[in-house]
Write a protein that holds these residues in place. Sequence first.
Motif, mmCIF file in Angstrom:
data_model
loop_
_atom_site.group_PDB
_atom_site.id
_atom_site.type_symbol
_atom_site.label_atom_id
_atom_site.label_comp_id
_atom_site.label_asym_id
_atom_site.label_seq_id
_atom_site.Cartn_x
_atom_site.Cartn_y
_atom_site.Cartn_z
ATOM 1 N N GLU A 499 0.835 -1.196 0.000
ATOM 2 C CA GLU A 499 0.000 0.000 0.000
ATOM 3 C C GLU A 499 0.872 1.250 0.000
ATOM 4 O OE1 GLU A 499 -2.155 0.173 3.683
ATOM 5 O OE2 GLU A 499 -0.348 0.527 4.869
ATOM 6 N N ARG A 500 0.287 2.346 -0.483
ATOM 7 C CA ARG A 500 0.913 3.655 -0.410
ATOM 8 C C ARG A 500 -0.209 4.665 -0.217
ATOM 9 N NH1 ARG A 500 6.120 4.962 -1.099
ATOM 10 N NH2 ARG A 500 6.703 7.052 -1.804
ATOM 11 N N ILE A 501 -0.218 5.309 0.929
ATOM 12 C CA ILE A 501 -1.312 6.190 1.318
ATOM 13 C C ILE A 501 -0.950 7.638 0.981
ATOM 14 C CG2 ILE A 501 -2.872 6.863 3.180
ATOM 15 C CD1 ILE A 501 -2.915 3.886 2.499
ATOM 16 N N TYR A 502 -1.875 8.323 0.322
ATOM 17 C CA TYR A 502 -1.715 9.739 -0.014
ATOM 18 C C TYR A 502 -2.788 10.516 0.746
ATOM 19 C CZ TYR A 502 1.180 7.901 -3.778
ATOM 20 O OH TYR A 502 2.154 7.249 -4.494
ATOM 21 N N CYS A 503 -2.381 11.164 1.833
ATOM 22 C CA CYS A 503 -3.326 11.858 2.712
ATOM 23 C C CYS A 503 -2.697 13.163 3.174
ATOM 24 C CB CYS A 503 -3.684 10.964 3.903
ATOM 25 S SG CYS A 503 -4.836 11.711 5.070
ATOM 26 N N TRP A 504 -3.335 14.274 2.858
ATOM 27 C CA TRP A 504 -2.824 15.600 3.235
ATOM 28 C C TRP A 504 -3.979 16.583 3.217
ATOM 29 C CZ3 TRP A 504 1.476 18.833 0.345
ATOM 30 C CH2 TRP A 504 2.153 19.623 1.284
ATOM 31 N N ASP A 505 -3.993 17.477 4.184
ATOM 32 C CA ASP A 505 -5.035 18.489 4.284
ATOM 33 C C ASP A 505 -4.524 19.889 3.991
ATOM 34 O OD1 ASP A 505 -7.164 16.855 4.799
ATOM 35 O OD2 ASP A 505 -6.969 16.940 6.965
ATOM 36 N N GLU A 506 -3.325 19.998 3.387
ATOM 37 C CA GLU A 506 -2.782 21.301 3.044
ATOM 38 C C GLU A 506 -3.708 21.995 2.040
ATOM 39 O OE1 GLU A 506 0.150 24.371 3.164
ATOM 40 O OE2 GLU A 506 -0.201 22.611 4.408
ATOM 41 N N PRO A 507 -4.151 23.229 2.315
ATOM 42 C CA PRO A 507 -5.043 23.920 1.372
ATOM 43 C C PRO A 507 -4.416 24.029 -0.015
ATOM 44 C CG PRO A 507 -4.970 25.085 3.468
ATOM 45 C CD PRO A 507 -3.919 24.017 3.538
ATOM 46 N N GLY A 508 -5.175 23.626 -1.004
ATOM 47 C CA GLY A 508 -4.706 23.647 -2.375
ATOM 48 C C GLY A 508 -3.900 22.423 -2.775
ATOM 49 N N GLU A 510 -4.632 19.140 -1.282
ATOM 50 C CA GLU A 510 -5.284 18.043 -0.586
ATOM 51 C C GLU A 510 -5.051 16.718 -1.316
ATOM 52 O OE1 GLU A 510 -6.743 20.798 -1.517
ATOM 53 O OE2 GLU A 510 -7.518 21.827 0.253
ATOM 54 N N MET A 511 -4.811 15.687 -0.537
ATOM 55 C CA MET A 511 -4.645 14.335 -1.081
ATOM 56 C C MET A 511 -5.569 13.386 -0.330
ATOM 57 S SD MET A 511 -0.544 13.800 -1.787
ATOM 58 C CE MET A 511 -0.079 13.939 -0.052
ATOM 59 N N THR A 512 -6.310 12.573 -1.083
ATOM 60 C CA THR A 512 -7.179 11.564 -0.498
ATOM 61 C C THR A 512 -7.152 10.350 -1.413
ATOM 62 O OG1 THR A 512 -8.597 13.381 0.242
ATOM 63 C CG2 THR A 512 -9.449 11.176 0.538
ATOM 64 N N GLY A 513 -6.022 9.677 -1.452
ATOM 65 C CA GLY A 513 -5.864 8.586 -2.398
ATOM 66 C C GLY A 513 -5.144 7.389 -1.837
ATOM 67 N N ILE A 514 -5.237 6.281 -2.546
ATOM 68 C CA ILE A 514 -4.607 5.014 -2.179
ATOM 69 C C ILE A 514 -3.989 4.414 -3.431
ATOM 70 C CG2 ILE A 514 -4.937 2.688 -1.249
ATOM 71 C CD1 ILE A 514 -7.534 3.701 0.028
ATOM 72 N N LEU A 515 -2.759 3.955 -3.321
ATOM 73 C CA LEU A 515 -2.127 3.162 -4.373
ATOM 74 C C LEU A 515 -1.886 1.768 -3.817
ATOM 75 C CD1 LEU A 515 -0.750 2.776 -7.124
ATOM 76 C CD2 LEU A 515 1.375 3.606 -6.069
ATOM 77 N N ILE A 516 -2.513 0.788 -4.437
ATOM 78 C CA ILE A 516 -2.308 -0.618 -4.077
ATOM 79 C C ILE A 516 -1.545 -1.253 -5.225
ATOM 80 C CG2 ILE A 516 -3.428 -2.811 -3.593
ATOM 81 C CD1 ILE A 516 -5.764 -1.238 -2.452
ATOM 82 N N TYR A 517 -0.383 -1.791 -4.935
ATOM 83 C CA TYR A 517 0.471 -2.267 -6.016
ATOM 84 C C TYR A 517 1.263 -3.481 -5.566
ATOM 85 C CZ TYR A 517 4.325 0.045 -3.520
ATOM 86 O OH TYR A 517 5.263 0.418 -2.578
ATOM 87 N N THR A 518 1.774 -4.176 -6.552
ATOM 88 C CA THR A 518 2.701 -5.271 -6.301
ATOM 89 C C THR A 518 3.940 -5.014 -7.127
ATOM 90 O OG1 THR A 518 3.031 -7.667 -6.407
ATOM 91 C CG2 THR A 518 1.685 -6.699 -8.116
#
Length: 622
Positions: A499-508, A510-518
């Motif tokens: 997994e690789r989590i993309y999460c950030w609340d910085e204005p402008g 914002e990240m709300t994503g997930i990368l699932i990879y092998t």
Amino acid sequence: MARKTIRRSQAITPFGIGAIVDFPGQSLMAAGLDVWPDKPECPIYDERLARRLGVQYFRSPPPGRREGIQGAELPFVRFPLWHFCPRCRSLQKTTWNEPFAPRCASPIGVRFKPEPGRRQPPPCSQLPENRRWRMVPVRFVVACANGHIDDFPWIEWAHTRPGQSLDEAEICDEPMLRLNYTGKAGLMGLLVKCENEHCEAKARSLMGSAGPHSLKGWNCTGNRPWLGPHGKQECSGEAHPRMLQRGATNLYFPKVASSILIPPFSDPLRKIVDDNLRWRFLTSGVQEDGSLDESRLRYFAEEHLLDFDRLREAVMHKLSGAGTSDRIETEEEFRYSEYRALLGPSGETEAEFVTVKQNLSDYDGMVRKYLDKIVLVEKLGETRALTGFSRINPPPYREFDRHDQMQLSLQAQPWLPAIRVYGEGIFLTLKEPEVDQWTTSEVAERYNDIIANHRRIYEQLGRTPRTLPAKFFLLHTLAHMLIRRLSFECGYGSSSVRERIYCWDEPGKEMTGILIYTAAGDCEGTMGGLVQQGKPGRFESLLLGAIHDSIWCSSDPLCIESRGQGIDSLNRAACHACALLPETSCEEGNRFLDRVALIGKAERVSLGFFADIVEKILTGAI
């Protein structure tokens, strides 16, 4: 030293520098970067990650020598040094650079009854050299939270009594130790005794030696055997040495930094531009005004069958220093570049970063309601670099201090050990309006205790606590449940999917994503099974199955009602029966998880992001 075999990727993790590797009859520790072989040098270039970690480049462990391949061997040292004889149970200490496990030469007699009509067996010292038994490394070592490791103080322990400080040990002139097994359970059944006939010390069991403060009077020696005889340093702080088993999971925590190759760094021409010899040739004709010697570039392009315009563009990009800065990026800033690349235009087929955006209108309404983007990553390259390690306590997984790299070598090196792997994945983002609607004060309050516990633990360790928004628990748990479901749907073992989590609340930003990879060690990557699961008609059942799995846990109601479980009590409703993954898959060490973020609770359905889907599952509508 006799040759042993491990995979090249294992030299980064789990058997990186400073880790103990158990081979049949031997226990070795991977040596530091100072003694890594110079040839063949296997460079890996990842400019983004190198800038993040403050190095120039990376080096892959060399391949082993075999017919037709100029390989090299990685150095190891012997650890622990104390060994015992399976025949007479005597304890002896060897040296760190012994090529083979020592043979027993103890004068201590064998302590077992001979067969009827036969004499008492002679001690090992009276046997011929070729008949003496190979000694076996002991199971117990001593380590501290500052990363130091040493042999267990067998002599001091054998010459003290329970409750007595080890610095008060009255050691005889010639200690001769024996480690006996009495048949009792646990450490109580192991007795260590000095067999010197002039020694008055009595046999002492190992019971009570494994506590955090059991080795009273024994100060940490600051030993770093992976750095050789000059690796000792003064142990600062209040880190108390404690006894651990040689194979304990908390004896070695590798600290690995990873990076996804994104444009323009994923362009195959970057391999040519980043090569030092070729770079000097390409730039040897640069004018004072920065203009290139195009005739030299054109000759190079024709010689290597390259596109001249793309080669010129890659050289100009590197000369301009685009994207370089002396300021150290935070992990969120570092991942934001990947986030934008994953959402950007589809990659070219000849690059090492190939993405295909999906049209959400091709998916059913359940997916369109909650998800904003679905991107199939048909090929990606990942760099995994070993930056350091810790003992006793896990390291901060998203913080990389350049001082940690000094654990790997005595002299500062311009490179770090790493591997480059290729694979495929599914990238998805949640709809921000839906996430904002879910993140109520009631949801945020649920994680206050976890966040407060995290802050308390980090402050005790002298680290800076992380900012954890509530949506991080949602994204992280969703990634875990999708990975567990994928292991049933497409045959990948859960330990091979990451997994690789993309999460950030910085204005402008914002990240709300997930990368699932092998990602595998093969340069061609994997065969497309994971990407197929992200296509319309398959992803719906994958998401629905993950949500369905989240509803039930064999440990309920204890799991669903938990207020803190797992490592450092940093999970809510998440345990091995429902949400935890192998350590190779989770980038957070199986922390910050909560199934309730997905499904809610019976009395508070609004706590679940997918509450509407859960209601339909329970009523039989789906």
